[in-house]
Enzyme design. Structure first.
Site, mmCIF file in Angstrom:
data_model
loop_
_atom_site.group_PDB
_atom_site.id
_atom_site.type_symbol
_atom_site.label_atom_id
_atom_site.label_comp_id
_atom_site.label_asym_id
_atom_site.label_seq_id
_atom_site.Cartn_x
_atom_site.Cartn_y
_atom_site.Cartn_z
ATOM 1 N N GLU A 1 -5.379 -8.741 1.065
ATOM 2 C CA GLU A 1 -6.025 -8.417 2.340
ATOM 3 C C GLU A 1 -7.496 -8.175 2.094
ATOM 4 O O GLU A 1 -7.879 -7.477 1.156
ATOM 5 C CB GLU A 1 -5.482 -7.122 2.983
ATOM 6 C CG GLU A 1 -4.130 -7.220 3.594
ATOM 7 C CD GLU A 1 -3.660 -5.891 4.214
ATOM 8 O OE1 GLU A 1 -4.510 -5.044 4.572
ATOM 9 O OE2 GLU A 1 -2.443 -5.715 4.320
ATOM 10 N N GLU B 1 0.793 -1.231 0.000
ATOM 11 C CA GLU B 1 0.000 0.000 0.000
ATOM 12 C C GLU B 1 0.824 1.279 0.000
ATOM 13 O O GLU B 1 0.794 2.047 0.968
ATOM 14 C CB GLU B 1 -0.951 0.001 1.206
ATOM 15 C CG GLU B 1 -1.870 -1.205 1.268
ATOM 16 C CD GLU B 1 -2.920 -1.082 2.377
ATOM 17 O OE1 GLU B 1 -2.786 -0.204 3.234
ATOM 18 O OE2 GLU B 1 -3.883 -1.863 2.361
#
Ligand code: PNW
Length: 463
Positions: A366, A172
């Site tokens: 995720e 991220e």
């Protein structure tokens, strides 16, 4: 006897990859053990007001000392893959120089344990724990940090590359850049748009440089990727203003990363928007070629989706700051304890769009939710809302596959309750409950449900 409610998910093939995910700072603890030096998160946690109740990762889930039991627990869940991250300041204290044998030793033992249990290691090199010394030297806004990251990547590969096939460079980069250097909600807590955009570029550059080193050292057997946090950004209505707002939000959060990685250039509309705000990306000759190094897989972290309006409640398209309006228009769905709306079909739309526009195989690295779980009683935690969340999103993945998206795996976030960054230990994402006083782990109803769902789905697919 499977737990009530667990059934096979149609449409997921026998070789579909099932996993659970964690990250180093969120679970390991042992912050000053075996030569580890502080990362930006150790520092940030000491800034008054930065983290709820001034919590920190000094002990966290004490995974550093409980790793063998935790690996046995992972194997007990019946998943085939474990996604974890390596703490840079353990392996290279201070961020440069020779490898710390004690630090890398932990990951060496972790990888061996996983393999002994038949669990495939899926290694992330950077899940936000930048060595503090590198932040002091300028952090991600400084170009040199990208070069240091490539050295670190090569060092980890030299130690583990004989056994680890799946490598993710960054987790991220939007969070590292935007939350770390623009809003200041994450470490290192800086608040400057120019710094944030320089950070974004140097994170991507570091990814590209590291990818080249790993390819060179590891050859064609390595599976290389990056993980982005993405959502579906839809216009709230069909006005031009709403469409523009949705497109720019997706531009800053998604295409700013996807386009250089998979198309070799930054999105023009985002570059123009930044120029309006006096910011240019510090791109040098050759950088975009480096960043666009071919990848085998794109990791997608998905939690929620948004609808955007380009006008305020009174119909004005420009805000008091002179900037075009971007107003969040909720779907009106139930929310998780993070306040995030539950929008599983957004995951389907996202995965289908990634297939269409970028054509890269994906893995959901995720997905999960924080809820206010009931306390464990008689060894069980009945977290029905988490079961419903996971079920809806796994089915959304199967829907995306049915619509042609090449989605190859799904990893639940998270294996266990852990340090949820600025929210401290208050927000529990685990499919396993952690008692932070005793460090006792209790598999929640969602963990048992996940185990049985994986098993039944594999069985139905003929494995
Ligand atoms: C991700 N946002 O973080 C991280 O990869 C995990 O470490 C984290 O525990 C998980 O999601 C749950 O939060 C995010 O503000 C943090 O949009 C913040 C955002 C997105 C992802």
């Amino acid at each position: 006897q499977p737990v009530p409610g667990a059934r096979a998910v149609p449409g997921l093939p026998a070789d579909f990859r099932w996993g659970v995910a964690t990250s180093a700072y969120q679970i390991e603890g042992a912050a000053a053990v075996d030569g580890r030096t502080p990362s930006i998160w150790d520092t940030f946690c000491r800034v008054p007001g930065a983290v709820v109740r001034a919590e920190h990762g000094d002990t966290a889930c004490d995974h550093y000392h409980r790793m063998p039991e935790d690996v046995a627990m992972i194997a007990g869940l019946g998943v085939d893959t474990y996604r974890f991250s390596v703490a840079w300041p353990r392996v290279q204290p201070g961020g440069t120089g020779p490898v710390n044998p004690a630090g890398i030793g932990f990951y060496d033992r972790l990888v061996d344990r996983l393999l002994e249990h038949g669990v495939t290691p899926w290694l992330t090199l950077y899940h936000w724990d930048l060595p503090q010394e590198l932040e002091d030297a300028g952090g991600w806004p400084a170009r040199d940090t990208a070069l240091r990251f490539a050295d670190y990547a090569e060092a980890v590969h030299a130690a583990l590359g004989d056994r680890v096939r799946h490598w993710t460079t960054l987790n991220e980069p939007w969070c590292s850049s935007w939350l770390g250097y623009r809003t200041g909600e994450h470490a290192p807590g800086r608040r400057d748009l120019g710094d944030a955009m320089a950070a974004a570029h140097h994170l991507l550059l570091g990814h590209g440089l590291a990818t080249a080193r790993l390819r060179e050292a590891g050859g064609p057997d390595l599976e290389l990727g990056i993980t982005l946090n993405l959502g579906d950004h839809a216009p709230a209505g069909d006005s031009d203003a709403d469409r523009r707002a949705a497109r720019l939000a997706d531009g800053l959060g998604g295409r700013l990363y996807l386009d250089p990685l998979f198309r070799g250039h930054y999105p023009e509309d985002v570059v123009a928007d930044l120029a309006d705000r006096g910011v240019t990306l510090p791109v040098r000759d050759g950088d975009l070629t480096t960043i666009a190094a071919p990848l085998d897989v794109l990791g997608v972290n998905y939690y929620t989706s948004h609808r955007h309006a380009g006008t305020d409640e009174h119909g004005a398209a420009t805000g008091p700051d002179g900037r075009p309006v971007d107003r969040d228009v909720p779907y009106g769905r139930p929310r998780t304890a993070m306040g995030w709306e539950i929008v599983p079909e957004g995951l389907t739309r996202l995965l289908v769009r990634l297939e269409r526009e970028y054509g890269v195989p994906t893995v959901v690295t995720e997905n999960g939710a924080a809820f206010d779980d009931p306390a464990p009683a008689d060894g069980s935690v009945p977290d029905g809302d988490r079961v419903a969340y996971l079920d809806g999103h796994i089915r959304a993945v199967a829907d995306a596959r049915a619509q042609g998206a090449d989605v190859r795996g799904y990893f639940a976030w998270s294996l266990m309750d852990n340090f949820e960054w600025a929210f401290g230990y208050d927000k529990r994402f685990g499919i396993v409950h952690v008692d932070y006083d005793t460090q006792i782990r209790t598999v929640k109803a969602s963990g048992l449900w996940y185990r049985d769902t994986v098993h039944l789905t594999r069985e139905a697919a003929g494995q």
